[in-house]
Write an enzyme that holds these catalytic residues in place. Sequence first.
Site: not given
Length: 373
Positions: A172, A176
């Site tokens: 994640y 990002k």
Amino acid sequence: MEPAVSEPMRDQVARTHLTEDTPKVNADIEKVNQNQAKRCTVIGGSGFLGQHMVEQLLARGYAVNVFDIQQGFDNPQVRFFLGDLCSRQDLYPALKGVNTVFHCASPPPSSNNKELFYRVNYIGTKNVIETCKEAGVQKLILTSSASVIFEGVDIKNGTEDLPYAMKPIDYYTETKILQERAVLGANDPEKNFLTTAIRPHGIFGPRDPQLVPILIEAARNGKMKFVIGNGKNLVDFTFVENVVHGHILAAEQLSRDSTLGGKAFHITNDEPIPFWTFLSRILTGLNYEAPKYHIPYWVAYYLALLLSLLVMVISPVIQLQPTFTPMRVALAGTFHYYSCERAKKAMGYQPLVTMDDAMERTVQSFRHLRRVK
């Protein structure tokens, strides 16, 4: 993008000049410009943050489009567009004619699906950028994450000047970072396309599908007995309405003359709280026992690492999802809180809801998860 002044308006302007009624002309043009500025699209508007954002935008007089891969709510005040953000054909109709796009779509951090994170957070965001330009969008506000600078070691009052994590804690965070770089790099005042990124941390609040439900499930299964470390590590948790407030402030302050373009901003409650104190208050508020036994941080971390390696080895045969991964242990046992000074100075940010009020409202909203003694 649609013209700021339509043909009928131009005719009206010409006629008004003949009658020398210039104040009315200026007022009409200003009204058109204001209406255009308050037309926006929320990508990911069916999600937790997205729904709260839509509600606050409507309350502030915005005309709102929602673009999402799933229908999350039914609101007659909203124009809903169903589609895949990786498809320009799907996305373009939702962006055409709006001034501002809020991009808050992302798979949940707990999904641990590398391919999905890369496709949505990076490939999808590049498509958002290009489609915004094609549709004439002027402002793109990204929901990023303060975790883009976190590597599993202590961060105390961290600023936006800290470098991106060289060893991101999970897929994640890795995607990002790619996402934020793409959005901030697309800032182009000369072509009237302005971008900024909001970095919240530990979002919580009513309708939260992750933090509170996962915490309560762990408590019900007897997995919330231990505090990792000494329990004194301060962490930022941010009430969802404060996160939304930061996004809207950024959109309204972002201009060619502002200092927001191409920059990231930490948005938190500005009230760091010991990680285990926060969890304990949620648990006791819902009639569950707070964890009371302590396990040294390094013991928990290496046990989690060993378990993760074991899961990797047996994954072709058995699919397991361990409760405490090395990433979760790092999040639970280290200091990681962030300075909001840049947001305060650049856009006048101040949290609207205090931590005490936020926690009370959150607990009350999850009464259906309360344990009956």
